[in-house]
Write an enzyme that holds these catalytic residues in place. Structure first.
Site, short mmCIF file in Angstrom:
data_model
loop_
_atom_site.label_atom_id
_atom_site.label_comp_id
_atom_site.label_asym_id
_atom_site.label_seq_id
_atom_site.Cartn_x
_atom_site.Cartn_y
_atom_site.Cartn_z
N GLU A 139 63.25 19.67 60.32
CA GLU A 139 63.28 19.08 61.65
C GLU A 139 62.84 17.63 61.47
O GLU A 139 61.81 17.38 60.83
CB GLU A 139 62.31 19.78 62.60
N ARG A 165 55.18 29.79 51.59
CA ARG A 165 55.11 28.34 51.54
C ARG A 165 54.02 27.93 50.53
O ARG A 165 53.16 28.71 50.18
CB ARG A 165 54.81 27.78 52.91
N LYS A 194 52.47 19.36 58.95
CA LYS A 194 53.04 18.08 59.38
C LYS A 194 52.23 17.50 60.53
O LYS A 194 52.05 16.29 60.64
CB LYS A 194 54.50 18.29 59.85
#
Length: 783
Positions: A42, A268, A278
């Site tokens: 994104e 992850r 983020k």
RNA sequence: UGGGGGAUAGUUUAAUCGGCAGAACACCUGACUCUGGAUCAGGCAGUUGGGGUUCGAAUCCCUGUCCCCCAGCCA
């Protein structure tokens, strides 16, 4: 590196589980052998090292299987997304060395199509417009322990839904007035399936579609549809989306046909002493805890690049950490080691003095400049090339390379002692000039040995380190930025009560040395060039460098076993007492009974009676009796099987160990074999017709719908016995084929017996009796 | 407390019909060295606990424990 490798997938052990799935699918001819993955960021932040893992996986799979990997921007939220991020992401992916070719896509390009699919779902009665507000939706959704319930708008007609949805799109309603929801199951144990939202109203310009839309699809709807539109085969994402897979499948099952994309999840990356969120990284940037997204302390790709990391090192790192579903934290050393491994062979060695100490060579003529040839490479690196370094009467060495009062194992300079100047002569320290008031060492007065150039340090001369130095008259001033970990704790996400991750920032994460001195050959160094400063570490010329003002970033230090041994900055010897505390713990397993089965017996007196009878009359263990009496169906199944004539023990073993496996996703009634067949199997096992190994084979056939055990035995020839002399010969043959292993066994590695047994069993087609095999095996091996 | 996922040396991981628990990083020893680097040789160290099946279990069965994710109109 990987350039020379073929793109043919290599069949080997150690394939990560996702590649295994891809391999299985290509082998099976699913998707006609096509492989298409995608990296779907994104554009609301910069890429970080965690994304590198995902990029390496997705693009790596495409490379390995001769497929493609798309770069797709998952831009369905106009609030946070921006073109700046799109550009940074493309730059970073490209820099990492991956190529998406023509396959650059944006979810926002699919808005029309996604909208059409939404209408289709509405028309099929599978989606509806809900007019509950946020709070209302939350209320009706229930909690993890309580089921949700249908809201008042759930049963609107198709016509009404369609009308409302079209008016949503037309901009007739304000933000939040309505949403489009999938008709899932409000009582589903998976919260994600409680009528997930598909579209929301957001009157806001999108960075790519402008004001064309005022409704935007949710991730859960846009993502699977985007994958399908692009003919993605394997949609790889991280673990937190596991629950979302249900929506993914719901969406595509309703809109597409197989072969359609499927989603797989991996863990992850978590790296010690850093953060991967983020949101939190954005906070560090916005609140100016760091100088920007590309601050060399940041775990962003841009930060690592500025720090001096190479794409090769990051790919090597990704390769070393592997891919799995286990939540894990990778030690920072793994990253550091990857860049050292890469730079060791790539970075020329030069001399730099970070904290200068003046040395005067008293027997060196004042006006003389001796230019010495200095190789850029140590002898173990197979490269050539050198530069000239000037030696003069006044030089600088590293302060830490001199010690007035050195420990016994010190191999550098001390009063009256000698040390080798790298690429030059031995010098002896004759005099130490100190500040009379502070006692600080101001200067060393030394003599050099003009005959020591190029001579080994043997001949009575004790081994010394070859220290770096620079000529006072020729050295270039430089700013050197020494970076270390951004956080003081391994896991900054784990905060104490009342603290945030920012409370764990390392105040010393950067130290700027503004008066370092480097050798003159660096005058022409360009931004982006990497060097090893001998004995210091790897450095890169930073983009802040100006003509006449060199700026270096330290990429990573060299390991230093000396300071490590002396307990440098990380002493903390392993606490031993903990061992005692974590000791015994007397966990007596009483084979506690499952609640469900216990309840079944409480509700059914007959089951309870059987539970007792199985133990007392049949002599079964409580645990087995428990399993067998968990339901009437299973208990009846057991008794029918027992009626065939096998022993209770064998029948019970079969059911509690093997049949249980089938029962995990089937009911007793759905079993692919009858109780009678199972009883027969028990019977032939008891009769000794087949051995236990063969019994497993027969059972597997039955479970696959193979029918009667006797027929299977005959079909596979499992009842044919192997006579003793034949077996002797087979065993001798097997052993003769593995002389090394036999040697190891005779050398004491008796654990190999199992391997030999397996080999022999295979050679006899599972017909031999393993006990007999081992008997003969032992005799032959010990002969 | 519902559902989903996970647990193999200190760390990250391998073990493809149940048959040799293997590697990398870290650590320790030694060799070598004009980088206390690199390299080389060697070493330490592991199947989440308990029970069962089996000649044989990391792998199959039962049963505990611990960790992660899910109740955004974020992705």
């Amino acid at each position: 590196m990987s350039n020379s490798e073929t793109t043919t997938p290599v069949r080997r052990e150690g394939l990560d589980f996702i590649r295994e799935i891809v391999l299985r699918d290509t082998d099976a001819g699913r998707y006609a052998g096509r492989v298409a993955t995608r990296f779907p960021p994104e554009p609301n932040g910069y890429l970080h090292i965690g994304h590198a893992k995902s990029i390496a996986l997705n693009f790596g799979i495409a490379e390995d299987f001769g497929g493609v990997c798309h770069l797709r921007f998952d831009d369905t939220n106009p609030e946070t997304e921006d073109m700046e991020y799109v550009e940074s992401i493309m730059r970073d992916v490209r820099w990492l060395g991956y190529d998406w070719g023509d396959n650059l896509f944006f979810a926002s390009d699919y808005y029309d199509q996604i909208y059409e699919f939404a209408e289709q779902l509405i028309m099929e009665g599978k989606a509806y417009v809900d007019s509950l507000d946020e709070e209302g939706i939350r209320q009706y959704r229930g909690t993890v322990t309580t089921p949700g319930r249908p809201g008042p708008y759930r049963d609107r007609t198709v016509e009404e839904n369609l009308d409302l949805f079209r008016r949503m799109r037309a901009g007739e309603f304000p933000d939040g007035a309505h949403v489009l929801r999938a008709k899932g199951d409000l009582a589903a144990p998976n919260m994600k399936m409680r009528d997930p939202l598909l579209y929301r109203i957001r009157h806001m310009d999108h960075y790519r579609t402008g004001d064309k839309w005022c409704i935007y699809p949710m991730y859960d709807f846009a993502h699977p549809v985007s994958d399908a539109i692009e003919h993605i085969t394997h949609s790889v994402c991280t673990l937190e989306f596991e629950n979302n897979r249900a929506i993914y499948d719901w969406t595509l099952d309703n809109l597409y046909e197989e072969p359609r994309p499927h989603q797989y999840e991996f863990a992850r990356l978590n790296l010690d002493y850093t953060i991967m969120s983020k949101r939190k990284l954005l906070q560090l940037v916005e609140e100016e805890y760091v100088a920007g997204w590309d601050d060399p302390r940041m775990p962003t790709i841009a930060g690592l690049r500025r720090r001096g990391y190479t794409p090769e090192a990051i790919r090597l790192f990704c390769q070393r950490i592997g891919v799995d579903k286990t939540n894990s934290r990778v030690q920072i050393e793994v990253l550091e080691n990857a860049i050292r491994d890469d730079l060791n062979a790539r970075a020329p060695r030069v001399m730099a003095v970070l904290r200068p100490l003046k040395v005067t060579l008293t027997n060196f003529p004042a006006d003389k400049v001796e230019w010495l040839d200095a190789s850029y490479w140590p002898r173990d690196i197979d490269k050539t090339g050198s530069r000239q370094v000037p030696l003069t009467r006044e030089i600088y060495i590293e302060r830490s390379d001199f010690d007035v009062n050195p420990p016994a194992d010190f191999t550098r300079l001390s009063p009256g002692g000698e040390v080798r100047l790298r690429n030059a002569y031995f010098i002896r320290c004759d005099e130490v000039v100190t500040d009379p008031t502070s006692g600080d060492v101001l200067e060393l007065r030394c003599t050099y040995d003009p005959h020591s150039m190029g001579k080994p340090s043997t001949a009575g001369r004790r081994r010394s380190t070859a220290i770096q130095w620079v000529s006072a008259a020729h050295a270039l001033p430089a700013e050197v930025r020494l970076y270390s970990r951004l956080f003081t704790v391994a896991n900054p996400d784990e905060v104490e009560e009342g603290k945030t991750f920012k409370d764990y920032l390392n105040p010393q994460s950067v130290e700027v040395v503004s008066d370092a001195l480097v050798e003159p050959s660096l005058a022409a160094a360009n931004a982006g060039e990497r060097f090893q400063f001998l004995r210091h570490g790897y450095f890169i010329v930073d983009e802040d460098t100006q003509p006449g003002r060199l700026v270096f970033n330290r990429i990573v230090e060299l390991p230093d076993s000396y300071s490590g041994k002396r307990g440098g900055d990380d002493p903390a010897p392993k606490a031993e007492p903990a061992r005692q505390a974590a000791a015994p713990e007397p966990v007596e397993s009483i084979g506690s009974l499952s609640e469900g089965r216990e309840r079944a017996r409480q509700a059914d007196a007959e089951l309870a009676a059987r539970y007792t009878r199985y133990q007392e009359d049949l002599g079964l263990a409580a645990e087995q009796a428990d399993i067998l009496t968990g339901s009437r169906d299973l208990a009846d199944f057991f008794e029918t099987a027992l009626g065939v004539g096998g022993s209770a023990r064998t029948v019970a073993n079969l059911i509690t160990n093997d049949v249980q496996r089938e029962l995990k996703d089937k009911s007793v009634a759905e079993l692919p074999f009858t109780a009678t067949y199972l009883g027969e199997l028990a019977q032939i096992i008891d009769a000794g017709t087949i051995n236990s190994n063969a019994a497993k084979t027969v059972y597997a056939e039955m479970a696959a719908g193979g029918g009667s055990p006797k027929a299977i035995v005959t079909k596979l020839g499992l009842d044919q016995s192997v006579d003793a002399s034949e077996l002797e010969a087979i065993i001798a043959g097997v052993l003769a084929g593995m002389p090394d292993k036999v040697g190891e066994y005779r050398g004491g590695k008796t654990s190999l017996l199992g391997m030999f047994t397996g080999q022999v069993m295979r050679a006899t087609g599972n017909k031999a009796d393993p006990k007999q095999v081992q008997q003969i095996l032992k005799r032959q091996l010990e002969a």
